[in-house]
Design a protein around this motif. Structure first.
Motif, mmCIF file in Angstrom:
data_model
loop_
_atom_site.group_PDB
_atom_site.id
_atom_site.type_symbol
_atom_site.label_atom_id
_atom_site.label_comp_id
_atom_site.label_asym_id
_atom_site.label_seq_id
_atom_site.Cartn_x
_atom_site.Cartn_y
_atom_site.Cartn_z
ATOM 1 N N GLY A 105 0.797 -1.213 0.000
ATOM 2 C CA GLY A 105 0.000 0.000 0.000
ATOM 3 C C GLY A 105 0.833 1.269 0.000
ATOM 4 O O GLY A 105 0.518 2.228 -0.716
ATOM 5 N N PHE A 106 1.920 1.302 0.769
ATOM 6 C CA PHE A 106 2.741 2.509 0.850
ATOM 7 C C PHE A 106 3.836 2.541 -0.222
ATOM 8 O O PHE A 106 4.114 3.591 -0.794
ATOM 9 N N GLY A 107 4.458 1.401 -0.472
ATOM 10 C CA GLY A 107 5.450 1.315 -1.537
ATOM 11 C C GLY A 107 6.624 2.278 -1.392
ATOM 12 O O GLY A 107 7.142 2.781 -2.390
ATOM 13 N N ARG A 108 7.045 2.552 -0.193
ATOM 14 C CA ARG A 108 8.156 3.489 0.017
ATOM 15 C C ARG A 108 9.479 2.848 -0.392
ATOM 16 O O ARG A 108 9.777 1.718 -0.004
ATOM 17 N N PRO A 109 10.298 3.546 -1.180
ATOM 18 C CA PRO A 109 11.595 2.983 -1.583
ATOM 19 C C PRO A 109 12.532 2.820 -0.394
ATOM 20 O O PRO A 109 12.441 3.551 0.596
ATOM 21 N N ARG A 110 13.445 1.891 -0.525
ATOM 22 C CA ARG A 110 14.471 1.691 0.496
ATOM 23 C C ARG A 110 15.444 2.878 0.505
ATOM 24 O O ARG A 110 15.577 3.600 -0.486
ATOM 25 N N PRO A 111 16.141 3.078 1.625
ATOM 26 C CA PRO A 111 17.136 4.163 1.670
ATOM 27 C C PRO A 111 18.207 3.971 0.607
ATOM 28 O O PRO A 111 18.721 2.864 0.421
ATOM 29 N N ASP A 112 18.530 5.055 -0.103
ATOM 30 C CA ASP A 112 19.622 5.013 -1.085
ATOM 31 C C ASP A 112 20.765 5.923 -0.669
ATOM 32 O O ASP A 112 21.680 6.191 -1.435
ATOM 33 N N LEU A 113 20.700 6.376 0.585
ATOM 34 C CA LEU A 113 21.708 7.293 1.103
ATOM 35 C C LEU A 113 23.016 6.579 1.414
ATOM 36 O O LEU A 113 24.099 7.142 1.263
ATOM 37 N N VAL A 114 22.895 5.316 1.866
ATOM 38 C CA VAL A 114 24.071 4.516 2.214
ATOM 39 C C VAL A 114 23.894 3.124 1.607
ATOM 40 O O VAL A 114 22.775 2.702 1.325
ATOM 41 N N PRO A 115 24.997 2.394 1.407
ATOM 42 C CA PRO A 115 24.881 1.032 0.876
ATOM 43 C C PRO A 115 24.154 0.116 1.852
ATOM 44 O O PRO A 115 24.281 0.258 3.072
ATOM 45 N N HIS A 116 23.402 -0.817 1.315
ATOM 46 C CA HIS A 116 22.710 -1.800 2.154
ATOM 47 C C HIS A 116 23.704 -2.871 2.586
ATOM 48 O O HIS A 116 24.427 -3.429 1.765
ATOM 49 N N GLU A 117 23.687 -3.176 3.870
ATOM 50 C CA GLU A 117 24.570 -4.207 4.412
ATOM 51 C C GLU A 117 23.857 -5.543 4.566
ATOM 52 O O GLU A 117 24.378 -6.460 5.186
ATOM 53 N N ALA A 118 22.641 -5.642 4.023
ATOM 54 C CA ALA A 118 21.877 -6.884 4.033
ATOM 55 C C ALA A 118 21.005 -6.914 2.783
ATOM 56 O O ALA A 118 20.653 -5.860 2.233
ATOM 57 N N VAL A 119 20.684 -8.108 2.317
ATOM 58 C CA VAL A 119 19.875 -8.258 1.107
ATOM 59 C C VAL A 119 18.411 -7.957 1.435
ATOM 60 O O VAL A 119 17.884 -8.426 2.445
ATOM 61 N N VAL A 120 17.752 -7.165 0.568
ATOM 62 C CA VAL A 120 16.345 -6.806 0.775
ATOM 63 C C VAL A 120 15.570 -7.051 -0.518
ATOM 64 O O VAL A 120 16.125 -6.967 -1.611
ATOM 65 N N TYR A 121 14.267 -7.337 -0.368
ATOM 66 C CA TYR A 121 13.450 -7.669 -1.530
ATOM 67 C C TYR A 121 12.164 -6.854 -1.618
ATOM 68 O O TYR A 121 11.559 -6.770 -2.688
ATOM 69 N N THR A 122 11.707 -6.304 -0.506
ATOM 70 C CA THR A 122 10.390 -5.670 -0.479
ATOM 71 C C THR A 122 10.509 -4.167 -0.258
ATOM 72 O O THR A 122 11.603 -3.635 -0.126
#
Length: 207
Positions: A105-122
């Motif tokens: 419903g919200f569909g907010r993007p993941r943070p792109d300010l810093v690299p992700h240190e874990a794998v994310v899918y949603t």
């Protein structure tokens, strides 16, 4: 009742602020506060702390929560608490469905300010790990405490559930895979769902 309405109010307030981007500056500041000022790709602390954060964040993953829930269900069945086991399964399963619906419903993007240190899918909002940790651990603590008469054991179960939920949420921010408001919203709605399930279970038991 206070936890239910407080959690719902908190979630709605955070969601409204996120949708109009009132929290963006604060989210960025808090996320960067956990990073090396000279290199945002590097989380604060020694390398082993990052590895510990990955271990702790797994406590809110689907696989770990499924194992914990199944273990608790078997215990409740062995204790001849079939209704409590069934209700727990519905509460956790319903919470997972609610989590996915809110993310869609919200569909907010993941943070792109810093690299992700874990794998994310949603999607990012609300934090699924924070929300499902609150739902699962608080619900299990509530159900297990109902068959425990000693108040200090009840308090211990609740304390452990709260501590694990907090640690999971903080680890998601530290690893850069969620905005702080994602985690706050996950905690709020997760606690509200757990409180609702507990109130329903108590009402059914009394009847």
């Amino acid at each position: 009742m206070t936890a239910l309405f407080g959690g719902l109010w908190g979630f709605m307030a955070i969601a409204e602020a996120v949708m109009v981007q009132e929290t963006h500056a604060l989210d960025e500041a808090l996320l960067l506060a956990l990073r090396n000022p000279t290199d945002p790709r590097d989380p604060l602390g020694p390398p082993w702390l990052e590895e510990v954060a990955r271990d702790l964040t797994a406590l809110g993953s689907v696989g770990v929560l499924a194992l914990v829930t199944v273990g608790a269900l078997v215990y409740l069945l062995l204790a001849r608490r079939a209704r409590a086991a069934g209700f727990t399964a519905v509460a956790v399963g319903g919470g997972m469905l609610l989590t996915n619906l809110l993310k869609l419903g919200f569909g907010r993007p993941r943070p792109d300010l810093v690299p992700h240190e874990a794998v994310v899918y949603t999607a990012s909002f609300p934090s699924g790990h924070a929300m499902m940790a609150a739902i699962t651990y608080l619900t299990l603590a509530a159900m297990l405490s109902r068959i425990e008469r000693r108040w200090h054991i009840k308090a211990y179960l609740l304390l452990v559930a709260v501590c694990v939920t907090v640690v999971v949420g903080v680890s998601r921010i530290y690893l850069g895979v969620h905005w702080p408001t994602d985690v706050l919203a996950g905690w709020a709605v997760g606690a509200a769902w757990a409180a609702l399930c507990w109130l329903i279970a108590r009402g059914v038991q009394r009847k």
